[in-house]
Design a protein around this motif. Structure first.
Motif, short mmCIF file in Angstrom:
data_model
loop_
_atom_site.label_atom_id
_atom_site.label_comp_id
_atom_site.label_asym_id
_atom_site.label_seq_id
_atom_site.Cartn_x
_atom_site.Cartn_y
_atom_site.Cartn_z
N ARG A 132 0.88 -1.11 0.02
CA ARG A 132 0.15 -0.11 0.10
C ARG A 132 0.87 1.20 -0.08
NH1 ARG A 132 -5.02 1.28 2.52
NH2 ARG A 132 -5.59 -0.98 2.50
N LEU A 133 0.68 2.45 -0.67
CA LEU A 133 1.43 3.37 -0.84
C LEU A 133 0.56 4.76 -0.68
CD1 LEU A 133 4.09 4.34 -1.59
CD2 LEU A 133 3.49 4.44 -3.98
N HIS A 134 0.86 5.57 -0.08
CA HIS A 134 0.44 6.81 0.42
C HIS A 134 1.42 7.95 0.33
CE1 HIS A 134 -0.79 10.01 3.65
NE2 HIS A 134 -1.21 10.22 2.44
N LEU A 135 0.78 8.65 -0.81
CA LEU A 135 2.07 9.97 -1.10
C LEU A 135 1.48 11.21 -1.00
CD1 LEU A 135 3.60 8.35 -4.38
CD2 LEU A 135 4.54 8.26 -2.06
N GLU A 136 2.15 12.11 -0.30
CA GLU A 136 1.91 13.64 -0.12
C GLU A 136 3.16 14.21 -0.69
OE1 GLU A 136 2.11 16.95 0.61
OE2 GLU A 136 1.44 17.01 2.61
N LEU A 137 3.11 14.84 -2.04
CA LEU A 137 4.41 15.45 -2.31
C LEU A 137 4.27 16.79 -2.62
CD1 LEU A 137 4.34 12.40 -5.01
CD2 LEU A 137 5.46 12.52 -2.87
N GLY A 138 5.12 17.17 -3.73
CA GLY A 138 5.25 18.58 -3.72
C GLY A 138 3.89 19.60 -4.20
N GLY A 139 4.19 20.89 -4.11
CA GLY A 139 3.04 21.74 -4.66
C GLY A 139 3.54 22.95 -5.08
N GLY A 344 -3.86 9.91 -1.76
CA GLY A 344 -4.27 9.40 -0.14
C GLY A 344 -4.47 10.74 0.55
N LYS A 345 -4.89 10.45 1.86
CA LYS A 345 -5.22 11.58 2.58
C LYS A 345 -4.24 11.53 4.11
CE LYS A 345 -8.03 13.49 -0.46
NZ LYS A 345 -7.48 14.69 -1.19
N ASP A 346 -4.05 12.70 4.63
CA ASP A 346 -3.61 12.96 5.85
C ASP A 346 -4.98 13.32 6.78
OD1 ASP A 346 -0.91 11.79 6.10
OD2 ASP A 346 -0.46 13.42 4.87
N MET A 347 -4.78 13.21 7.94
CA MET A 347 -5.79 14.07 9.05
C MET A 347 -7.23 13.50 8.73
SD MET A 347 -4.45 17.75 9.67
CE MET A 347 -4.95 18.25 8.07
N SER A 348 -8.09 13.65 9.39
CA SER A 348 -9.62 13.32 9.36
C SER A 348 -9.82 11.76 9.67
CB SER A 348 -10.06 14.01 8.33
OG SER A 348 -10.06 13.29 7.06
N ALA A 349 -11.13 11.63 9.46
CA ALA A 349 -11.63 10.22 9.31
C ALA A 349 -11.04 9.43 8.06
CB ALA A 349 -13.09 10.02 9.45
N TYR A 350 -11.04 10.35 6.92
CA TYR A 350 -10.40 9.99 5.70
C TYR A 350 -8.97 9.16 5.91
CZ TYR A 350 -14.32 12.25 3.56
OH TYR A 350 -15.56 12.73 3.15
N SER A 351 -8.29 9.70 6.86
CA SER A 351 -6.98 9.00 6.92
C SER A 351 -7.05 7.48 7.13
CB SER A 351 -5.89 9.77 7.83
OG SER A 351 -6.50 9.53 9.11
N PHE A 352 -8.09 7.11 7.82
CA PHE A 352 -8.10 5.96 8.32
C PHE A 352 -8.21 4.88 7.06
CE2 PHE A 352 -8.73 7.98 12.34
CZ PHE A 352 -7.99 7.13 13.04
N GLU A 353 -9.01 5.52 5.91
CA GLU A 353 -8.95 4.72 4.49
C GLU A 353 -7.58 4.33 4.02
OE1 GLU A 353 -11.80 4.12 3.31
OE2 GLU A 353 -13.27 5.22 4.39
N GLU A 354 -6.68 5.07 4.49
CA GLU A 354 -5.37 4.67 4.21
C GLU A 354 -4.71 3.63 5.03
OE1 GLU A 354 -4.39 6.45 1.53
OE2 GLU A 354 -6.04 7.75 1.47
N TYR A 355 -5.02 3.65 6.27
CA TYR A 355 -4.59 2.58 7.10
C TYR A 355 -5.17 1.42 7.68
CZ TYR A 355 -1.12 6.63 7.75
OH TYR A 355 -0.03 7.48 7.20
N THR A 356 -6.30 1.04 6.89
CA THR A 356 -6.98 -0.04 7.20
C THR A 356 -6.97 -0.68 5.91
OG1 THR A 356 -8.92 1.07 7.01
CG2 THR A 356 -8.11 1.10 9.04
#
Length: 382
Positions: A132-139, A344-356
């Motif tokens: 599984r991969l979660h990326l928060e990259l440049g802007g 992928g998302k950090d924070m909020s309940a949406y972050s648990f979509e990444e980690y479950t």
């Protein structure tokens, strides 16, 4: 912590008629995370807390420039009663410790925050073990100012939004697009306000802006501005302070105007106290310019017209679009990007979509040995 107790899932039900189905959310396993240097304690928290709240263990590699707060975080977690082995900190260089962590077969998920270039390398390594991969990259966040905007509010927002954390923020305002009737006034007022920002010792109460993370980063920022002098106008700043600040990694707040849309300073992530401003004529053109980079992490639109602002929020391709503000984020809402800014998302309940992991559980309700669907194998036999 609150979100961990409010995971949403499909309710149990008899969807086939003969079975009861429900959804379980289960931990993924070992999460290997890599955090950046620009907000080292905050980024460690963003990585660690949702991972362990979802039932995983985590191995976090902080940036080599800023390891100490992550180590202190782990010590505090141990003191608070978190069992040994749940939160693990491994320090080291990215090419050694980081690549080993991402490629390790026992690591079931990788969460990385950092540059898009390094994110591509992380993705290459992670795919070798299909994790599984979660990326928060440049802007390269656009700051879109329509001609009916509150000019003073936009100017203050642009200066604060571009200089937060000395511009070392992937959501910082970096590209201001200003509709032609306000363009000259915006450039003048933003240049004046930016020039008044006080650069100095971050421990001094009269300091507005401290140094960059390192001399190498300062030199990188200076390189972008120095090259831009050949094709754009430096309105204010564009140099490292002298005097008592000469030995530090300081760089003056810098406003650049009249650059081309396809120029390096408009397209590339600088990660320093630099704002570039360009004009546009029509609303269509402004939104098109805002979308015209590989990135899509954050953006803002400035207008008193609710329909105009709402159109911008729909059509700008970014994970967060502010209206008449730029930069605030809150823990109850998700944070993550479009396009080359990752997924992928950090924070909020949406972050648990990444980690479950989502598991479908299905119970037979008939207690019959020969099911109706068995005819696909047994044919017309009774």
């Amino acid at each position: 912590a609150g979100a961990a107790r409010h995971l949403q899932g499909q309710s149990a039900g008899e969807y086939s008629g003969d079975h009861t189905s429900y959804v379980r959310r289960e931990a993924i396993g070992v999460v290997g995370s890599i955090a950046p240097w620009n907000y080292p304690l905050q980024m460690a928290a963003w990585k660690i807390l949702p991972a362990i709240a979802a039932g995983n263990t985590i191995v976090l590699k902080p940036a080599e420039l800023t390891p100490l707060t992550s180590l202190l975080f782990a010590e505090a977690a141990t003191a608070a009663g978190i069992p040994d082995g749940v939160i693990n900190i491994v320090t080291g260089l990215g090419r050694e410790a980081g690549e080993h962590l991402v490629g390790h077969p026992d690591v079931a998920m990788t969460s990385f925050t950092g540059s898009t270039a390094v994110g591509k390398r992380v993705a290459e390594i992670a795919t070798s073990t299909v994790k599984r991969l979660h990326l928060e990259l440049g802007g390269k966040a656009p700051f879109l100012v329509f001609d009916d905007a509150d000019l003073e509010a936009a100017v203050n927002g642009a200066v604060a939004g571009s200089l937060i954390n000395t511009g070392q923020d992937c959501t910082a305002a970096t590209r201001a697009y200003v509709q032609r009737p306000l363009y000259d006034a915006f450039v003048e007022r933003t240049g004046e306000l930016m020039a008044s920002v006080r650069v100095g010792d971050p421990f001094a109460v009269d300091t507005d802006l401290g140094p960059l993370i390192s001399h190498a980063q300062r030199d990188r920022v200076a390189g972008f501005v120095d090259r831009a002098r050949g094709y754009a106008r430096v309105v204010t700043g564009g140099e490292a302070p002298q005097g008592d600040l000469k030995s530090g990694a300081y760089y003056a707040p810098t406003l650049v105007a009249d650059a081309g849309q396809d120029s390096e300073i408009v397209q590339a992530e600088i990660f320093g106290p630099v704002l570039v401003v360009l004009p546009f004529d029509t609303d269509d053109e402004g939104i098109a310019l805002a979308n015209d980079t590989p990135y899509g992490l954050a953006a803002s639109a400035w207008s008193r017209d609710v329909y105009r602002a709402n159109r911008a929020t729909r059509e700008i391709k970014a994970g967060c679009v502010w209206v008449n503000d730029h930069i605030p984020i809150i823990s109850e809402m998700p944070h993550g990007g479009y396009k080359a800014s990752g997924f992928g998302k950090d924070m909020s309940a949406y972050s648990f979509e990444e980690y479950t992991q989502v598991k479908h559980v299905m119970f037979d309700n008939t207690a019959v040995a020969r099911k109706d669907w068995h005819r696909t194998v047994f044919g017309d036999r009774p």
